[in-house]
Motif scaffolding. Structure first.
Motif, PDB file in Angstrom:
ATOM      1  N   GLY A   9     -55.989  -3.837 -37.701  1.00 27.96           N
ATOM      2  CA  GLY A   9     -54.595  -3.386 -37.747  1.00 27.96           C
ATOM      3  C   GLY A   9     -53.868  -3.795 -39.020  1.00 27.96           C
ATOM      4  O   GLY A   9     -54.090  -3.211 -40.089  1.00 27.96           O
ATOM      5  N   ASN A  34     -60.895  -0.007 -35.881  1.00 26.19           N
ATOM      6  CA  ASN A  34     -61.312  -0.752 -34.695  1.00 26.19           C
ATOM      7  C   ASN A  34     -60.610  -0.196 -33.453  1.00 26.19           C
ATOM      8  O   ASN A  34     -59.395  -0.011 -33.450  1.00 26.19           O
ATOM      9  CB  ASN A  34     -60.928  -2.229 -34.876  1.00 26.19           C
ATOM     10  N   ASP A  37     -59.532  -3.160 -29.493  1.00 27.18           N
ATOM     11  CA  ASP A  37     -58.257  -3.738 -29.049  1.00 27.18           C
ATOM     12  C   ASP A  37     -57.551  -2.830 -28.050  1.00 27.18           C
ATOM     13  O   ASP A  37     -56.478  -3.155 -27.557  1.00 27.18           O
ATOM     14  CB  ASP A  37     -57.277  -3.863 -30.233  1.00 27.18           C
ATOM     15  N   ASP A  49     -54.709  -0.766 -33.147  1.00 32.71           N
ATOM     16  CA  ASP A  49     -55.146  -0.802 -34.548  1.00 32.71           C
ATOM     17  C   ASP A  49     -55.063   0.585 -35.192  1.00 32.71           C
ATOM     18  O   ASP A  49     -54.592   0.722 -36.322  1.00 32.71           O
ATOM     19  CB  ASP A  49     -56.552  -1.382 -34.674  1.00 32.71           C
ATOM     20  N   SER A 205     -61.915  -7.529 -35.316  1.00 27.13           N
ATOM     21  CA  SER A 205     -61.639  -6.217 -35.939  1.00 27.13           C
ATOM     22  C   SER A 205     -62.928  -5.673 -36.565  1.00 27.13           C
ATOM     23  O   SER A 205     -63.538  -4.757 -36.051  1.00 27.13           O
ATOM     24  CB  SER A 205     -60.540  -6.331 -37.003  1.00 27.13           C
TER      25      SER A 205
HETATM   26 CA    CA Z   1     -56.351  -5.607 -33.931  1.00 31.19          CA
END
Ligand code: CA
Ligand code: GDP
Length: 319
Positions: A9, A34, A37, A49, A205
């Motif tokens: 992110g 990613n 999350d 993200d 990530s």
């Molecule tokens: Ca993240």
């Protein structure tokens, strides 16, 4: 030049904004985001993200916060609270809700996440091709022990609700082992001229992206130089709690240890901050070209300089 970046992110998004500043119309940037999350909240699919990347690169991000929309209002959250419906610990503003409604509606209609992401990006025009790492569901869970005993909690609960205050004992990317890379991911890596690992979280990530079968192999076997940037500066993450999840995988929170964790099989080059210049020797001894340059993204110019340094190192290690 075809540049492919793996990204989480905030750290990933800010770096990519700098990369856009130093590349031109002849360059093509593909971002593999990613999705481990991701979380279902209020019946909606939330991809923190991907949204941070999309909002940051598309000009809609709340700058200081680094996530969510600028000029946000909170009516829906307050109305949900009036009904006693949570969770209250995850911040979803009204404008942000619209993104998750559109996404969930399209997923329910049968579109894969990659197609949904492309549709959302038609509005935001992030200036990069944004691909989720996978269309399949992957969710990072964290094993913790607290007064409720030993249990696994969703990564967002660990990070946002518990503020990573208890030790992470293990990080489990649930579903990763059977996930397939999203359409375009392996193709982009195979055609890349440069592969970049921004200073995103190396475990939750970048680590989760690499955990999707085929992706790590595609990165390490690529003929393109692979250059990463340390998110650890002076023995601590610049932002967030990466040290907590690094500890869970037995890696010290230092710029050198993260490079060795990625390993010379994956990395050709590594950038550390000037305060970590003593990491250059050990990293190079491990077979990874290493330079110390300023790595704080505290202005657009500083961030652009980081991106330029990464591309320069890629040229130096090429061939
Ligand atoms: Ca993240
Ligand atoms: P998240 O998914 O929102 O947590 O974002 P990422 O995984 O992409 O990035 C988080 C990482 O970015 C953290 O580990 C931070 O240490 C790193 N980071 C944030 N700001 C900076 C910065 O200015 N410089 C460097 N080198 N790293 C940063």
């Amino acid at each position: 030049m075809r540049i492919v970046a793996l990204a989480g992110g905030i750290g990933g998004a800010r770096f990519l904004r700098g990369l856009k500043d130093v590349t031109g119309p002849g360059d093509e940037i593909t971002v593999i985001g990613n999705t481990a999350d991701d979380i279902h909240l209020f019946g909606l699919k939330v991809c923190p993200d991907l949204d941070t990347l999309m909002y940051t690169l598309g000009g809609g991000i709340h700058e200081e916060q680094g996530w969510g929309r600028a000029d946000e209002t909170w009516s829906i959250k307050n109305e949900m609270k009036a009904y006693g419906v949570g969770p209250e610990w995850f911040g979803l503003g009204d404008k942000d809700f619209a993104t998750h409604i559109v996404r969930t509606q399209m997923l329910a209609a049968g579109y894969p996440l990659s197609a949904v992401t492309e549709a959302l990006c038609e509005r935001w025009q992030p200036g990069v091709r944004l691909l989720p790492m996978s269309d399949d569901r992957v969710e990072t869970h964290v094993r913790i022990t607290d007064e409720d005993g030993t249990r696994a909690v969703h990564f967002q609960e660990y990070w946002v609700k518990l503020h990573a205050a208890v030790d992470a004992e293990a990080i489990i990317p649930v579903g990763a082992d059977t996930a397939k890379p999203a359409p375009g991911v392996l193709e982009a890596l195979a055609a890349a001229d440069v592969i970049l690992l921004p200073p995103s979280n190396p475990v939750v990530s970048i680590g989760t992206i690499l955990a999707v079968p085929g992706i790590r192999q595609a990165v390490s076997s690529s003929s393109a130089p692979v250059v990463g940037l340390s998110g650890i500066v002076g023995g601590a993450p610049v932002r967030g709690m990466a040290d907590r999840v690094l500890a869970a995988v037995g890696v010290e929170a230092t710029a050198a240890a993260v490079a060795l964790h990625y390993s010379s099989e994956l990395l050709d080059g590594w950038l550390v901050d000037t305060t970590d210049a003593d990491a250059v020797g050990p990293v190079e001894a491990a077979g990874i070209a290493c330079r110390a340059v300023p790595l704080l993204m505290d202005s657009p110019a500083a961030t652009a300089a980081m991106a330029r340094a990464a591309l320069e190192l890629a040229e130096q290690v090429r061939g």
